[in-house]
Scaffold this active site. Structure first.
Site, PDB file in Angstrom:
ATOM      1  CE  LYS A 187      -1.918   2.983   2.069  1.00 40.02           C
ATOM      2  NZ  LYS A 187      -1.879   4.461   1.822  1.00 40.02           N
ATOM      3  CD  GLU A 263      12.011   4.730  10.304  1.00 42.36           C
ATOM      4  OE1 GLU A 263      11.757   5.658  11.107  1.00 42.36           O
ATOM      5  OE2 GLU A 263      12.175   4.897   9.101  1.00 42.36           O
ATOM      6  CB  CYS A 297      12.331   9.145   9.850  1.00 43.10           C
ATOM      7  SG  CYS A 297      13.357   7.913   9.011  1.00 43.10           S
ATOM      8  CD  GLU A 396       8.519  12.914  12.972  1.00 48.04           C
ATOM      9  OE1 GLU A 396       9.480  12.390  12.384  1.00 48.04           O
ATOM     10  OE2 GLU A 396       7.456  12.319  13.206  1.00 48.04           O
TER      11      GLU A 396
END
Length: 492
Positions: A187, A263, A297, A396
């Site tokens: 996906k 992750e 990231c 973040e």
């Protein structure tokens, strides 16, 4: 179906992305589509088939049949040769794939052509070689019995991939998944469907049997993402993306006890001691702060500088940042392109406004470049004068926005670095080897770089602590996730 001529057609026509199920490109059952937007121009690239529960079920059944009817029994060297061929074909089509990745993401072409696409190919090359060297365990119980372990594939695995490094991170998951003998339902992120769609064609050309690799486009909740995580025949889910989404997937997957590998987010510290070489530090920190528009990231978004070097570092860092060119992803001098979407662009801008409310000082950046009328562009932004407990430093942002704070002692900066729910990566800059070992040991992060950043050996464990992830990828650690270990005991 996207053909190899797509690179020429992008300038004159739209690119429509279909699902890839059981070796064929297909529209959604209800013919539903959604728009794909070029973030650098805000123009419609084309339309994407919107999948849901029915398309995911078709893909899972195709993957299940392919798994049971041959893929798991193909000798490892034959699978390795197929993986090698996929990597070769990616390199053959590097220019096309790099162009599409730049169009789809808004990132510079130099980055997609030098990093994203070559690394996507290398992921397949690496695991094609690594899988043929794997061994297992054996334990002898004196003269009573012999125990030995064998690895077995899981079955159908769901791969949910992010938009920041679309093909790079998709292949990082798919290569070991196939190497271990599993079949896959992918996906892709809804914002970046282009290279994932072409990967289906590449896999087929490389000799991957129909049904082994399936690609379903769509969204997350109440769409293809939910359908994949809920499906009872999917044995495992691997996901890279936001921590909040990971939590929701975990809740859904609990019903069928699916194996999970995550992750997730990061708020990574970049710790700079006074004895470090500042010119070397700044050269790398420019990259770790602003490469890919800060949408990585592993970016070092929290910069801590020992007070003796703080003023000099800030001056040099700001001056160097002001030299960076933001603009057209295909211009040779562009360092930063556009951010991924209007939604994400506005989210990052809201954090810049929050910085002002929290007492921060913007030394450079913080707005759209004046020479760009269209596109989700943002100047690289450096903010100082904040406290370590403010939201801007704790949450973040995932954009070209970094904070710089001074510190005095080793103990103080370790406390700053660890004062977060995240624990993905960290960078430490020092020429004191004992300090390097001490601080690296105490910083709570799954990956710690000393005097470097983003230097990767694919055999090493990759993943985060705390809310930055679950499990590890890379080398043997990938195979630990994508296979079951069975012990066989033979009485002698």
């Amino acid at each position: 179906m996207i053909q190899k001529s797509v690179i020429e057609r992008t300038k004159t026509s739209k690119i429509n992305c279909l699902h890839f199920i059981n070796g064929k490109y297909t529209a959604s059952i209800n013919n539903k589509l959604f728009e794909n937007i070029n973030p650098a121009t805000q123009e419609i690239i084309g339309h994407v088939a919107e999948g849901g529960y029915e398309e995911i079920d078709l893909a899972v059944q195709a993957a299940k049949n392919a798994f049971e009817n041959g893929w798991k029994q193909i000798p490892s060297r034959e699978r390795a040769a197929i993986l090698r061929k996929i990597g070769d074909l990616i390199l053959e089509r590097k220019e096309e794939l790099a162009t599409l990745e730049a169009i789809d993401t808004g990132k510079p072409y130099w980055l997609t052509s030098s990093v994203d696409i070559p690394r996507a190919a290398y992921n397949f090359h690496f695991f094609s070689e690594y899988m043929t060297s794997l061994g297992t365990e054996a334990y002898q119980m004196d003269n009573v019995a012999l125990n030995y372990a064998v690895r077995k594939p899981l079955g159908v695995v769901g791969l949910i991939n992010p938009w920041n490094l679309p093909l790079f991170l998709l292949t990082w998951k798919l290569a070991p998944c196939l190497a271990a003998g599993n079949t896959a339902v992918l996906k892709p992120a809804e914002w970046t469907p282009l290279t994932a769609t072409i990967l289906g064609e590449i896999c087929k050309e490389a000799g991957v049997p129909d049904g082994v690799v399936n690609i379903v486009h769509g969204f997350g909740p109440d769409s293809a993402g939910s359908a994949l995580t809920e499906h009872p025949d999917v044995k495992a889910i691997t996901f890279t993306g936001e921590t909040s989404t990971g939590k929701q997937i975990m809740k859904t997957a609990a019903n069928s006890l699916k194996r999970l590998s995550y992750e997730l987010g990061g708020k990574n510290p970049n710790i700079i001691f006074a004895d470090a070489n500042l010119d070397e530090v700044i050269e790398t920190t420019i990259k770790s702060s602003f490469v890919n528009q800060g949408q990585v990231c592993l970016c070092g978004s929290r910069i801590y500088v020992q007070r003796e070097s703080y003023d000099e570092f800030v001056e040099k860092f700001v001056n160097k940042t002001k030299e960076l060119v933001v603009g057209d992803p295909f211009a040779e001098d562009t360092f930063m392109g556009a951010m991924i979407s209007e939604e994400h662009y506005n989210r990052v801008l809201s954090y810049i406004e929050l910085a002002k409310e929290e007492g921060g000082t913007i030394l450079t950046g913080g707005k759209k470049p004046s020479h760009l009328d269209k596109g989700f562009y943002l100047e690289p932004t450096i903010i100082v004068d904040l406290n370590n407990d403010c939201r801007l430093i704790r949450e973040e942002i995932f954009g070209p926005v970094v904070t710089v704070l001074p510190f005095d002692t080793e103990e103080e900066v370790i406390g700053y670095a660890n004062d977060t729910v995240y624990g993905l990566s960290a960078s430490i800059w020092t020429n004191d080897v004992r300090r390097a070992h001490r601080v690296a040991d105490q910083v709570e992060a799954g990956i710690v770089w000393v005097n470097t950043w983003f230097l990767r050996d694919l055999r090493t464990p990759f993943g985060g602590m705390k809310q930055s992830g679950v499990g590890r990828e890379g080398g043997m650690h990938s195979f630990e996730f994508y296979s079951e270990l069975k012990n066989i005991c033979i009485k002698l």
